[in-house]
Motif scaffolding. Structure first.
Motif, short mmCIF file in Angstrom:
data_model
loop_
_atom_site.label_atom_id
_atom_site.label_comp_id
_atom_site.label_asym_id
_atom_site.label_seq_id
_atom_site.Cartn_x
_atom_site.Cartn_y
_atom_site.Cartn_z
N MET A 1 0.85 -1.20 0.00
CA MET A 1 0.00 0.00 0.00
C MET A 1 0.88 1.24 0.00
O MET A 1 1.83 1.32 0.76
N GLN A 2 0.59 2.17 -0.83
CA GLN A 2 1.40 3.37 -0.91
C GLN A 2 1.06 4.32 0.21
O GLN A 2 -0.08 4.43 0.65
N GLU A 3 2.10 5.03 0.68
CA GLU A 3 1.96 5.96 1.77
C GLU A 3 1.91 7.36 1.21
O GLU A 3 2.84 7.81 0.55
N HIS A 4 0.81 8.04 1.42
CA HIS A 4 0.67 9.39 0.87
C HIS A 4 1.07 10.38 1.96
O HIS A 4 0.30 10.73 2.85
N VAL A 5 2.33 10.82 1.95
CA VAL A 5 2.84 11.72 2.95
C VAL A 5 3.61 12.84 2.25
O VAL A 5 3.95 12.74 1.08
N SER A 6 3.88 13.90 3.03
CA SER A 6 4.67 15.00 2.50
C SER A 6 6.13 14.59 2.59
O SER A 6 6.66 14.33 3.67
N ASP A 7 6.82 14.54 1.49
CA ASP A 7 8.20 14.06 1.43
C ASP A 7 8.92 14.88 0.37
O ASP A 7 8.47 14.96 -0.78
N PRO A 8 10.07 15.49 0.73
CA PRO A 8 10.77 16.32 -0.26
C PRO A 8 11.29 15.55 -1.46
O PRO A 8 11.57 16.15 -2.50
N VAL A 9 11.45 14.24 -1.33
CA VAL A 9 11.96 13.45 -2.46
C VAL A 9 10.88 13.20 -3.49
O VAL A 9 11.16 13.08 -4.69
N VAL A 10 9.61 13.11 -3.03
CA VAL A 10 8.50 12.84 -3.95
C VAL A 10 8.38 13.98 -4.96
O VAL A 10 8.38 15.16 -4.60
N GLY A 11 8.29 13.63 -6.23
CA GLY A 11 8.18 14.63 -7.28
C GLY A 11 9.51 15.06 -7.88
O GLY A 11 9.52 15.84 -8.83
N THR A 12 10.62 14.54 -7.34
CA THR A 12 11.93 14.91 -7.87
C THR A 12 12.40 13.89 -8.90
O THR A 12 11.82 12.82 -9.04
N LEU A 13 13.47 14.24 -9.61
CA LEU A 13 14.08 13.34 -10.59
C LEU A 13 15.47 12.98 -10.08
O LEU A 13 16.38 13.81 -10.06
N VAL A 14 15.64 11.75 -9.61
CA VAL A 14 16.90 11.30 -9.03
C VAL A 14 17.85 10.86 -10.14
O VAL A 14 17.49 10.06 -11.00
N ASP A 15 19.06 11.42 -10.09
CA ASP A 15 20.12 11.07 -11.05
C ASP A 15 19.69 11.29 -12.49
O ASP A 15 20.12 10.57 -13.39
N ASN A 16 18.79 12.28 -12.69
CA ASN A 16 18.33 12.63 -14.03
C ASN A 16 17.71 11.44 -14.77
O ASN A 16 17.74 11.37 -15.99
N ARG A 17 17.16 10.48 -13.97
CA ARG A 17 16.62 9.28 -14.60
C ARG A 17 15.37 8.75 -13.91
O ARG A 17 14.43 8.34 -14.57
N TYR A 18 15.34 8.78 -12.58
CA TYR A 18 14.26 8.13 -11.84
C TYR A 18 13.30 9.19 -11.28
O TYR A 18 13.66 9.97 -10.38
N ALA A 19 12.09 9.23 -11.85
CA ALA A 19 11.06 10.18 -11.41
C ALA A 19 10.31 9.58 -10.23
O ALA A 19 9.65 8.55 -10.37
N VAL A 20 10.43 10.21 -9.05
CA VAL A 20 9.83 9.68 -7.83
C VAL A 20 8.33 10.01 -7.81
O VAL A 20 7.95 11.18 -7.88
N ILE A 21 7.51 8.97 -7.70
CA ILE A 21 6.05 9.14 -7.74
C ILE A 21 5.47 9.27 -6.34
O ILE A 21 4.71 10.18 -6.03
N SER A 22 5.82 8.33 -5.45
CA SER A 22 5.24 8.35 -4.11
C SER A 22 6.14 7.55 -3.17
O SER A 22 7.01 6.80 -3.61
N ARG A 23 5.92 7.73 -1.87
CA ARG A 23 6.67 6.98 -0.88
C ARG A 23 5.92 5.71 -0.52
O ARG A 23 4.70 5.74 -0.27
N LEU A 24 6.64 4.59 -0.50
CA LEU A 24 6.02 3.30 -0.21
C LEU A 24 6.20 2.91 1.25
O LEU A 24 5.26 2.43 1.88
N ALA A 25 7.41 3.05 1.79
CA ALA A 25 7.67 2.60 3.16
C ALA A 25 8.94 3.26 3.66
O ALA A 25 9.76 3.76 2.88
N ARG A 26 9.11 3.23 4.99
CA ARG A 26 10.31 3.79 5.61
C ARG A 26 10.81 2.80 6.65
O ARG A 26 10.01 2.27 7.43
N GLY A 27 12.12 2.53 6.66
CA GLY A 27 12.71 1.59 7.59
C GLY A 27 13.88 2.20 8.31
O GLY A 27 14.14 3.41 8.24
N GLY A 28 14.63 1.35 9.04
CA GLY A 28 15.75 1.82 9.84
C GLY A 28 16.94 2.26 9.02
O GLY A 28 17.79 2.99 9.51
N MET A 29 17.04 1.77 7.77
CA MET A 29 18.20 2.09 6.96
C MET A 29 17.87 2.97 5.76
O MET A 29 18.75 3.64 5.22
N SER A 30 16.61 2.95 5.32
CA SER A 30 16.30 3.62 4.06
C SER A 30 14.81 3.91 3.97
O SER A 30 14.02 3.45 4.78
#
Length: 698
Positions: A1-30
């Motif tokens: 289930m996708q997590e709809h939260v405010s996250d500065p990474v959501v909506g960005t383009l990582v490494d000019n290749r990966y378009a971030v759509i939404s946050r899925l989960a958060r853990g102790g390392m990542s």
């Protein structure tokens, strides 16, 4: 289930290749995001590491090597690692996106599972681990959160490589979040192997069958202590009537000594499938009692309230249960049932076992041994043989017997041997091969230089070749264990020697369309470089004419390929040749690169002389080379007979002559008072259409 939260990474383009759509989960390392790989146009799971890990250069180097190794592991039940990299301060892993849920979600929603479902869910996990173990990979962090169940039913285990990179670059506290499934040897800081993963699988299977973990505590160190000093009980303690083979499987996997566990995932898989095949439907479809699950949860709460959160107390053995008069389990016809069992027994009794009466206990009565499965019986036989061999090797006479002088000599000899052993052990672990030392940094050095560094510290080394995009061929990428790791000097250090970047042949792009070229480059994980257009007389517009580097050239992933694309034939302006003589007109058209075609039928034209071009088609615009221009040639003006209008009225003569296509000029004499044509020139002969006819009027 996708997590709809405010996250500065959501909506960005990582490494000019990966378009971030939404946050899925958060853990102790990542933190894991759903992203779209714009180069290959597919959904991926983007795991962005937390800043404290991304700032560790040693960790990032090790993570890169682990990710490359894990990417080579391809199995239907292992989540694929697709990419790894850094974008500024963002360190990330790209993995196959599995749309669905985790085994943790299943356990949270359903609690304890029937044996059929539990064994079916664990089977692909063990199969994936078996394939990894056969390829030399150890997971180190097997837990329900890392078991992914796709919406279409596929089951995969993920996070290969990440746990190893973290545990090698941080303290042991980095695994504190997964302490519920950690093996005893990892708690003690010993090296992990395939049997460590098997232990975690056994803990996970116990939880799937019973709805709870075997060891619980308020702080992680309590749970870790129980892994080392406790013993995982049979699941049938909480799930009565569970097949003995399932109990044996769980306890085989969770043995404290790794030597007593299955050697790897493949060995466990064979036994798991043998058990699934031989259990009856009734044993497979056994429903776990809700009361047992509720009782275990209540007991966990009581233990948690009784524990001191700041002082760890090792778990003690439960006191023997007391039964009120007349409430012995046998009084109800079944062990573990009835009010007494529910109220006083902390764990449900296994079916068929009873407690002795007081008289029987006083007289030395002991319950009959439980029925053992075949494997447990074989293990018991082996243990019995070991005890018999130990007993046979134990002397039955003591040194106290015999001559006192001889006894004294023996004591002196024992002390000398003990001193020599202690001295030897001190030398071995202090200065000899058993001494601990840190692995020196060998990255970007030649193999000879790295071997000299290692031998200078006392290590022996081996080499293995690896691909690396950054380190030149022949230089050392790093070591295994990594630089800075403290190990014993007798342990070997493997030098990872760069073979240079892994190269792949460039695809054939010429002859196809621009869209096809882009698709081929994406499929080969290459990049589109500069696209130049030029006219070509033969290739249609949009066709790739050439590429640089050429097709088949070995190149690393991401190499840009420049292409030249056809704009089609070059357009040529159509020259205007109307009014020119036929030969001149044909020459002008052909000089422009076009083809002149003369129409078979000539036409009269009063304005264009005979032999000249009257019209052309097309009259203007552009054509491609070799296009046809049709020319129509003039026959000159038409010859018309001029009738005589002498004696006629001037107005009548003028009208008739103009109708024949002539121009009329009137010459009035005496003011043309009578309006009669007195003379006409020319008259009664043929003249060109449009000629001037002069009439004299009186």
């Amino acid at each position: 289930m996708q997590e709809h939260v405010s996250d500065p990474v959501v909506g960005t383009l990582v490494d000019n290749r990966y378009a971030v759509i939404s946050r899925l989960a958060r853990g102790g390392m990542s933190t894991v995001y759903l992203a779209v790989d714009e180069r290959l146009d597919r959904e991926v799971a983007l795991k962005v590491l937390h800043p404290h890990l991304a700032a560790d250069d040693n960790f990032l180097g090790r993570l890169g090597r682990e990710a490359k190794a894990a990417a080579r592991l391809s199995h239907p039940h292992v989540v694929g690692v697709l990419d790894q990299g850094n974008d500024g301060n963002t360190a990330y892993l790209v993995m196959e996106y599995i749309k669905g849920h985790t085994l943790r979600d299943v356990l949270r929603d359903r609690g304890a599972l029937p044996p059929r479902l539990a064994l079916a869910l664990i089977d692909p996990v063990v199969e994936g681990l078996g394939a990894a173990h056969a390829a030399g990979f150890i997971h180190r962090d097997v837990k329900p959160e890392n078991v992914l169940i796709a919406d279409d039913g596929r089951i995969k285990i993920g996070d290969f490589g990440l746990a190893r990179a973290v545990t090698s670059s941080t303290s042991t506290g980095a695994l504190i979040g997964t302490v519920a499934y950690i093996s005893p040897e990892l708690v003690l800081g010993k090296p992990a192997d395939a049997r460590s993963d098997v232990y975690s699988v056994g803990i996970m299977l116990y939880e799937m069958l019973t709805g709870r973990q075997p060891f619980e505590g308020e702080v992680p160190v309590q749970v870790a202590y129980q892994h080392v000093n406790g013993r995982v009980g049979p699941p049938s303690d909480l799930v009565p009537h569970l097949a003995g083979e399932v109990d044996e499987l769980v306890q085989w996997c969770t043995a404290n000594d790794p030597e007593n566990r299955p050697v790897d995932g493949n060995a466990l898989l064979q036994e798991l499938r043998h058990i699934r095949t031989n259990l009856t439907d009734a044993e497979l479809d056994l429903q776990p009692p809700a009361a047992a699950t509720a009782a275990s949860q209540h007991q966990t709460e009581v233990l948690a309230r009784a524990s001191n959160p700041t002082t760890f107390m090792p778990p003690s053995r439960p006191a023997a249960p007391a039964y009120p008069p007349g409430e012995h389990p046998q009084a109800h016809g079944h062990a573990g049932q009835g009010p007494a069992a529910t109220t006083h027994v902390p764990y449900p009794l296994r079916p068929g076992l009873t407690l002795p009466d007081d008289d029987e206990a006083d007289s030395g009565w002991s319950p009959p041994p439980p029925r053992l499965g075949k494997r447990a019986q074989r293990r018991a036989d082996r243990e019995s043989e070991k005890h018999r061999a130990l007993a046979a090797a134990t002397p039955v006479r003591t040194l106290r017997e015999g001559n006192p002088r001889r006894r004294g000599f023996l004591w002196v000899l024992v002390l000398i041997i003990a001193a020599l052993l202690a001295t030897g052990a001190g030398w071995f672990f202090g200065m000899g091969p058993g001494a601990a030392a840190a692995v020196p940094a060998v990255a970007n050095k030649t193999v000879v230089q790295a071997q000299q560094l290692l031998s200078g510290v006392g290590f022996r080394s081996t080499t293995s070749d690896v691909f690396d995009d950054e380190v030149p061929t022949g230089l050392v990428v790093g070591s295994e264990p990594a630089a800075g790791t403290e190990i014993r000097k007798f342990q070997p250090v493997s030098l990872l020697v760069s073979k240079g970047p892994q190269l792949f042949p460039l695809p054939i792009l010429t002859g196809g369309t621009l869209a096809e070229a882009k698709g081929a480059l994406n499929a080969a994980e290459m990049a589109l470089g500069t696209a130049t257009e030029q006219f070509d007389e033969e290739a249609a517009a949009g066709t790739v004419l050439s590429q640089d580097p050429a097709a088949g050239t070995p190149a690393r992933h991401g190499t840009p390929v420049a292409i030249v694309v056809s704009k089609g034939p070059q357009p040529i302006p159509v020259p205007s040749v109307v009014g020119k003589a036929e030969n001149d007109a044909v020459a002008a058209v052909e000089k422009a690169g076009l083809t002149a075609e003369v129409a078979p039928d000539e036409v009269f034209d009063r304005n264009v002389p005979e032999g000249a071009v009257v019209t052309q088609s097309p009259a203007n615009g552009t054509l491609t080379r070799g296009g046809t221009v049709t020319l129509t040639i003039s026959k000159g003006p038409r010859m018309v007979d001029v009738p005589s209008y002498i004696g006629k009225q001037a107005s009548e003569a003028r009208k008739a002559l103009e109708a024949l296509g002539f121009q009329v000029r009137v010459n009035n004499i005496l003011g043309g008072f009578f309006g009669t044509v007195r003379d006409q020139s020319p008259v009664n002969r043929e003249v060109p259409e449009g000629s001037i006819i002069t009439i004299t009027v009186v």
